[in-house]
Design an enzyme around this catalytic site. Structure first.
Site, PDB file in Angstrom:
ATOM      1  N   THR A 129      20.826   8.950  94.082  1.00 29.24           N
ATOM      2  CA  THR A 129      20.870  10.303  94.645  1.00 29.24           C
ATOM      3  C   THR A 129      19.600  10.537  95.454  1.00 29.24           C
ATOM      4  OG1 THR A 129      22.299  11.159  92.907  1.00 29.24           O
ATOM      5  CG2 THR A 129      20.945  12.767  94.090  1.00 29.24           C
ATOM      6  N   THR A 168       4.337   8.815  89.739  1.00 28.88           N
ATOM      7  CA  THR A 168       3.958   7.678  88.892  1.00 28.88           C
ATOM      8  C   THR A 168       5.131   6.724  88.747  1.00 28.88           C
ATOM      9  OG1 THR A 168       2.402   9.061  87.685  1.00 28.88           O
ATOM     10  CG2 THR A 168       3.125   7.029  86.592  1.00 28.88           C
ATOM     11  N   SER A 220      21.342   2.029  92.770  1.00 31.61           N
ATOM     12  CA  SER A 220      21.016   2.693  91.506  1.00 31.61           C
ATOM     13  C   SER A 220      21.152   1.701  90.363  1.00 31.61           C
ATOM     14  CB  SER A 220      21.976   3.864  91.290  1.00 31.61           C
ATOM     15  OG  SER A 220      21.627   4.582  90.130  1.00 31.61           O
ATOM     16  N   HIS A 241      21.587   2.074  87.089  1.00 32.62           N
ATOM     17  CA  HIS A 241      22.490   2.294  85.950  1.00 32.62           C
ATOM     18  C   HIS A 241      23.940   1.931  86.254  1.00 32.62           C
ATOM     19  CE1 HIS A 241      24.617   6.165  86.881  1.00 32.62           C
ATOM     20  NE2 HIS A 241      23.617   6.300  87.718  1.00 32.62           N
ATOM     21  N   CYS A 244      40.790  19.668  87.959  1.00 34.53           N
ATOM     22  CA  CYS A 244      40.421  20.273  86.679  1.00 34.53           C
ATOM     23  C   CYS A 244      39.162  19.649  86.111  1.00 34.53           C
ATOM     24  CB  CYS A 244      41.546  20.087  85.668  1.00 34.53           C
ATOM     25  SG  CYS A 244      43.008  20.980  86.138  1.00 34.53           S
ATOM     26  N   GLN A 255      27.762   0.981  94.606  1.00 37.72           N
ATOM     27  CA  GLN A 255      28.843   0.270  93.928  1.00 37.72           C
ATOM     28  C   GLN A 255      28.991  -1.162  94.431  1.00 37.72           C
ATOM     29  OE1 GLN A 255      30.465   1.540  91.329  1.00 37.72           O
ATOM     30  NE2 GLN A 255      29.793   3.668  91.478  1.00 37.72           N
ATOM     31  N   ASN A 302      33.084   4.605  95.529  1.00 35.84           N
ATOM     32  CA  ASN A 302      32.967   4.674  94.078  1.00 35.84           C
ATOM     33  C   ASN A 302      34.218   5.187  93.380  1.00 35.84           C
ATOM     34  OD1 ASN A 302      31.831   6.952  95.621  1.00 35.84           O
ATOM     35  ND2 ASN A 302      31.785   7.971  93.640  1.00 35.84           N
TER      36      ASN A 302
HETATM   37  C1  PLP Z   1      -1.801  17.527  86.995  1.00 39.30           C
HETATM   38  C2  PLP Z   1      -0.759  16.533  87.406  1.00 39.30           C
HETATM   39  N1  PLP Z   1       0.269  16.923  88.185  1.00 39.30           N
HETATM   40  C3  PLP Z   1       1.227  16.070  88.570  1.00 39.30           C
HETATM   41  C4  PLP Z   1       1.209  14.755  88.187  1.00 39.30           C
HETATM   42  C5  PLP Z   1       2.314  13.858  88.678  1.00 39.30           C
HETATM   43  O1  PLP Z   1       3.260  13.621  87.704  1.00 39.30           O
HETATM   44  P1  PLP Z   1       4.129  12.285  87.646  1.00 39.30           P
HETATM   45  O2  PLP Z   1       3.211  11.234  87.135  1.00 39.30           O
HETATM   46  O3  PLP Z   1       5.200  12.613  86.683  1.00 39.30           O
HETATM   47  O4  PLP Z   1       4.620  11.983  88.997  1.00 39.30           O
HETATM   48  C6  PLP Z   1       0.140  14.300  87.381  1.00 39.30           C
HETATM   49  C7  PLP Z   1       0.015  12.890  86.959  1.00 39.30           C
HETATM   50  O5  PLP Z   1       0.157  11.944  87.704  1.00 39.30           O
HETATM   51  C8  PLP Z   1      -0.857  15.205  86.978  1.00 39.30           C
HETATM   52  O6  PLP Z   1      -1.878  14.835  86.214  1.00 39.30           O
HETATM   53  C1  PLP Z   2      28.374   5.568  95.589  1.00 39.49           C
HETATM   54  C2  PLP Z   2      27.354   6.312  94.818  1.00 39.49           C
HETATM   55  N1  PLP Z   2      26.286   6.842  95.447  1.00 39.49           N
HETATM   56  C3  PLP Z   2      25.338   7.506  94.791  1.00 39.49           C
HETATM   57  C4  PLP Z   2      25.385   7.690  93.437  1.00 39.49           C
HETATM   58  C5  PLP Z   2      24.302   8.472  92.774  1.00 39.49           C
HETATM   59  O1  PLP Z   2      23.382   7.648  92.131  1.00 39.49           O
HETATM   60  P1  PLP Z   2      22.557   8.124  90.855  1.00 39.49           P
HETATM   61  O2  PLP Z   2      23.516   8.100  89.722  1.00 39.49           O
HETATM   62  O3  PLP Z   2      21.498   7.082  90.725  1.00 39.49           O
HETATM   63  O4  PLP Z   2      22.006   9.461  91.102  1.00 39.49           O
HETATM   64  C6  PLP Z   2      26.482   7.158  92.727  1.00 39.49           C
HETATM   65  C7  PLP Z   2      26.666   7.352  91.291  1.00 39.49           C
HETATM   66  O5  PLP Z   2      26.516   8.403  90.732  1.00 39.49           O
HETATM   67  C8  PLP Z   2      27.488   6.460  93.439  1.00 39.49           C
HETATM   68  O6  PLP Z   2      28.541   5.939  92.822  1.00 39.49           O
HETATM   69  S1  FES Z   3      41.355  23.628  85.054  1.00 39.64           S
HETATM   70 FE1  FES Z   3      42.872  24.959  85.737  1.00 39.64          FE
HETATM   71  S2  FES Z   3      43.996  25.392  83.969  1.00 39.64           S
HETATM   72 FE2  FES Z   3      42.363  24.221  83.275  1.00 39.64          FE
END
Ligand code: PLP
Ligand code: PLP
Ligand code: FES
Ligand code: FES
Lengths: 385, 167, 385, 167
Positions: C75, C236, C198, C200, C323, C180, C152
């Site tokens: 994403t 990070t 991605s 996962h 749905c 995919q 996908n």
């Molecule tokens: C005060 C502060 N803000 C933001 C960040 C950034 O966070 P992250 O490491 O999750 O990207 C850090 C650490 O790197 C931090 O110490």
């Molecule tokens: C074709 C495609 N693009 C993008 C994504 C988004 O990736 P992510 O799950 O890493 O956010 C997915 C799966 O959710 C996907 O199947």
């Molecule tokens: S989603 Fe429409 S009836 Fe349930």
């Protein structure tokens, strides 16, 4: 390459994942691997885990679970707060301070390059923003005030309540980067509209964090897609990471008093002992500080070498030296505090964690005079005692 | 980041410290990062009557790479004739160390400059003619050094060994 | 709540982390927890691990390591490709297709709401974009073409080489979402400028992915901060995640021929057997398809109920039914293929993984007629055999 | 997502299937999601001479929540007088199920509507007067149903039981 025999005093950079946290995460890689958006039982199981973690965090912060937006970390949370606010329109005014983390600072820079007006608040010699300055800086077109709760380099705590109250009065949203403060000090949630947190600073995993977003706060998302997190942050939920963040939060809040008291003890002892060394100073506020951070400067010492010498002694620390930075600039925080370039060059940050023991502090205090002397001996500059 | 060889030279640097009875000293610094290097050379004639750098030592205030390149340039320069030593580049120093991160290439420049400055000082002192390239390089370095002296005035006032640009 | 006895046929949604991947990750939570930006040995160890993973991925894609930008998933990678290109200026033209993942689709929507021009390419009844349409859509102000490599939902493979060559000819950057397709089919990297992946979806962990960015491709970052990933994506580094992505890539590429051959066998068998059921159709391309995805529609069946009934039989699948969607809209992919609403309502996606066995397929084929009949019996609509 | 109770009713729905000898049937659908529900009622007089819904069954083409709410509304409605049954709201149905996700509240509306439509059909058939609210609701539902019939023409042509709006 195991490092756990080492003395790790760089917990502001990152922390080891707590064993309880890792244990809680493992099943979500293996058997409970569902996508939280899936309908089937694997998916529902993952959804439950995500929402339980959200509820746990909300409970500790005394906010509503729907106000927690999980992100990939605090860099993203900070960007979401700043860019998500600013990009709702094509211009406007933002207020932040000179001692913010790069994630806030460079978000603001980017917005400035896009035509937004940015006011950078000055700090005093201890790194404190003045709430009066915030009041004066607010304009009719101010979209956001962002001032961090506690600084990651020098530990200084900001007058967040006073700033938040002014923002409330003037109806300006108030964001605070609480990455270092979360789980360490009390946060005045009643005057905070947005708050950034990162798990890996808290004995949680890297790559996950959250932005608290008070109900009613308007944001345009930064990551568009499947509409996750109520449309505020798309992307498949990092289920193990989110679970880990929940457990890390729980531990941090439950242990807080005990752990921070120990940290304060370490900090006081460190300050007392380090300042006995010749030509040394404390950076940041002597008392209005996060408990886990102490920042010193050593005259005629270059910080990167200091870190590397301590590393030879199996001690991990960090520095705001220009030589250690990717753009050869000394720490903008130390510069903002008015620390002279020559002293900023020789800075050392010591930061403790939940796992820190007196032995670790003693090991540092034993090695420090040796390596400082070694480096001074190598230098053309001779520093008087 | 740093290669193992950089770390080795940082941990156990060769030829460090002030030299007794040096022939000349080169003093250089980088105004951006703030690091400073003093490099001492001893020059003697060899049997063929050539000027040979028989010994090198240094004092450095700077980063890991500054210290490692000080150590490396002192190894490289020793035994070379003046002409050979002038030809030593920062690329030579860096590649002998197994490479440096891009941002750290200037540290190796510092080391090569220091050697050049020491040779410049020696040639001046011996009243020899100065190759044009060397003169140009010196002019540039001297300017930077003057600015750094101001920055570190506090350190040097207290101490007894004032850095004064190139002697 | 262990799910591993279940029949998991929703590998397009997410996959279980491969045991080898998890094993490689674990040390980076525990003993090797350094921040890859730190100078000390813990930090250097983490940096090495990150760069090794980057090199591994680059090797398999036959690109340069510096062209891999790690992100929090696809994403973010998709958003970085689209927004990072578009936000360099204040307007311009983008081309994408009607069958993109929401991450691309809603990034494009957001840009359209900000005044950018977006062309959505139509697809044929099998879900294929025509390369000629791309040629016709390109304008002098076209900033980017983004067409996914393999879909996908229905699995259809796009003529990526032909599209890429046209973009190359016209000097328009070409992005492809290969989430995919990565590790499943050959990707013509020589004509691709950006590519999203991605972890996962590939038996790697959630919350990590990458954007391949060809050297010279201009992007403004989406996440500003510490300047990580050569300034293209701050935050990070998620070291365990990145290590996991590397190992997942290695496994996927090494096993590719063997695994995809098995998947193709499953897919053919599934198609043959499912189409024997009354009032059933295949959605997507019969042959120009990713090996792991098969999508069917059942007349007079609502997909969410179908999924839930299969779930009772411990079989995990997914649907594009209205749905089941957060906005009650049927899958935009099925609609773009011209599948009638009533049939889109009864769609079933079966997607296999590296761990899928013949037993899993057999279990589905055994349960499917039962639950389809059960739902039809419950319905006011009677479908002739 | 869904509560355990929703899942239980979905897995083992009560009163499903067409009813023999029903008094009336209500046919409703949601044009947005495309789901359709037919609800059959049997009405008898009790000792006090009141119209009592003695039996309810249903046929539903729809989501988990549509099926669970069909099941639940049939439980709720059974034994109620016509007046009581008219008063049953979708909130009642949803809360008996322990709540529904916001996006799924319309499924419970479908169930409440189906009960209302069946009652409407019954009252029309018995030539009783129609409360104004019921009439209004019916007019709205009938329009939506007509559109849905078109969509599902393919299914119903093949079958023998044509949905034709409310009888
Ligand atoms: C005060 C502060 N803000 C933001 C960040 C950034 O966070 P992250 O490491 O999750 O990207 C850090 C650490 O790197 C931090 O110490
Ligand atoms: C074709 C495609 N693009 C993008 C994504 C988004 O990736 P992510 O799950 O890493 O956010 C997915 C799966 O959710 C996907 O199947
Ligand atoms: S989603 Fe429409 S009836 Fe349930
Ligand atoms: S960083 Fe400047 S000499 Fe090394």
């Amino acid at each position: 390459m195991a490092m756990n025999k080492n003395v790790y005093l760089d917990n502001s950079a990152t922390t080891p994942v707590a064993p309880e946290v890792l244990e809680a995460m493992i099943p979500f890689f293996q058997s409970r691997y569902g996508n939280a958006s899936s309908l089937h039982s694997e998916g529902r199981d993952a959804r439950r885990a995500v929402e339980e973690s959200r509820a746990l965090i909300a409970e500790h912060l005394k906010v509503h679970p729907s106000e927690i937006v999980f992100t990939s970390g605090a860099t993203e949370a900070d960007n979401l707060a700043l860019l998500g606010t600013a990009l709702r329109s094509t211009g406007g005014h933002l207020i932040t301070s000179r001692i913010e983390h790069d994630a806030v600072r460079h978000s603001a820079d980017w917005l400035a390059s896009r035509g937004y007006d940015v006011t950078l608040l000055e700090v005093d010699e201890f790194g404190r923003v003045s709430a009066d300055d915030v009041r004066e800086a607010i304009r009719p077109d101010t979209m956001l005030v962002s001032v961090m709760a506690g600084n990651n380099e020098v530990g200084t705590i900001q007058p967040i309540r006073a700033i938040g109250e002014i923002c409330r009065e003037r109806s300006v949203p108030f964001h605070t980067d609480a990455v270092q403060a979360y789980g360490k000090i009390e946060l005045p949630m009643d005057v905070i509209d947005m708050l950034s947190v990162s798990a890996h600073k808290l004995h949680g995993p890297k790559g996950v964090g959250f932005l608290y977003v008070r109900k009613g706060t308007k944001l345009t998302p930064l990551l568009h897609g499947g509409g996750h997190e109520h449309g505020r942050r798309s992307g498949t939920e990092n289920v193990p990471g989110i679970v880990g963040l929940g457990v890390a939060t729980q531990i941090a809040f439950e242990e807080r008093d005990r752990v921070t008291q120990r940290m304060e003890g370490f900090r006081e002892y460190l300050i007392q002992e380090v300042l006995k060394l010749p030509a040394t100073r404390l950076n940041g506020h002597p008392t209005e500080s996060l408990p886990h951070i102490a920042n010193f400067s050593f005259e005629a010492i270059e910080g990167e070498s200091l870190i590397m010498k301590l590393d030879e002694h199996h001690i991990a620390t960090s520095t705001g030296s220009a030589c250690s930075s990717p753009n050869l600039e000394p720490s903008h925080v130390l510069v903002a505090l008015g620390v002279p370039l020559s002293m900023a060059h020789g800075s050392l940050r010591v930061s403790t964690g939940r796992q820190t023991m007196q032995d670790d502090i003693d090991a540092l205090l034993k090695a420090l005079p040796i390596v400082v002397q070694e480096l001074r001996d190598m230098s053309p500059f001779k520093v008087g005692g | 980041m740093y290669t193992e060889k950089v770390i080795d030279h940082f941990r156990e640097p060769h030829n460090r410290g002030k030299m007794e009875n040096y022939s000349a000293v080169g003093k250089v610094g980088n105004i951006v990062c703030g690091d400073v290097m003093w490099l001492y050379i001893k020059v003697d004639k060899n049997d063929a009557g050539q000027d040979i750098i028989t010994d090198i030592s240094w004092e450095t205030f700077g980063c890991t790479a500054a210290i490692a390149t000080s150590s490396m340039v002192s190894d490289i320069g020793k035994g070379k004739t003046i002409e050979e030593a002038i030809a030593v580049t920062n690329q030579d120093v860096a590649s002998e160390l197994g490479g440096l991160p891009p941002i750290k290439m200037h540290c190796s420049a510092l080391a090569a400059d220091a050697l050049n400055e020491a040779i410049y000082a020696y040639l001046i002192q011996e009243k020899r003619s100065i190759p044009e390239a060397l003169q140009k390089r010196h002019d540039h370095i001297a300017k930077e050094m003057a600015q750094l002296e101001e920055r570190y005035a506090a350190f040097t006032e207290k101490g007894n060994s004032k850095p004064r640009g190139c002697e």
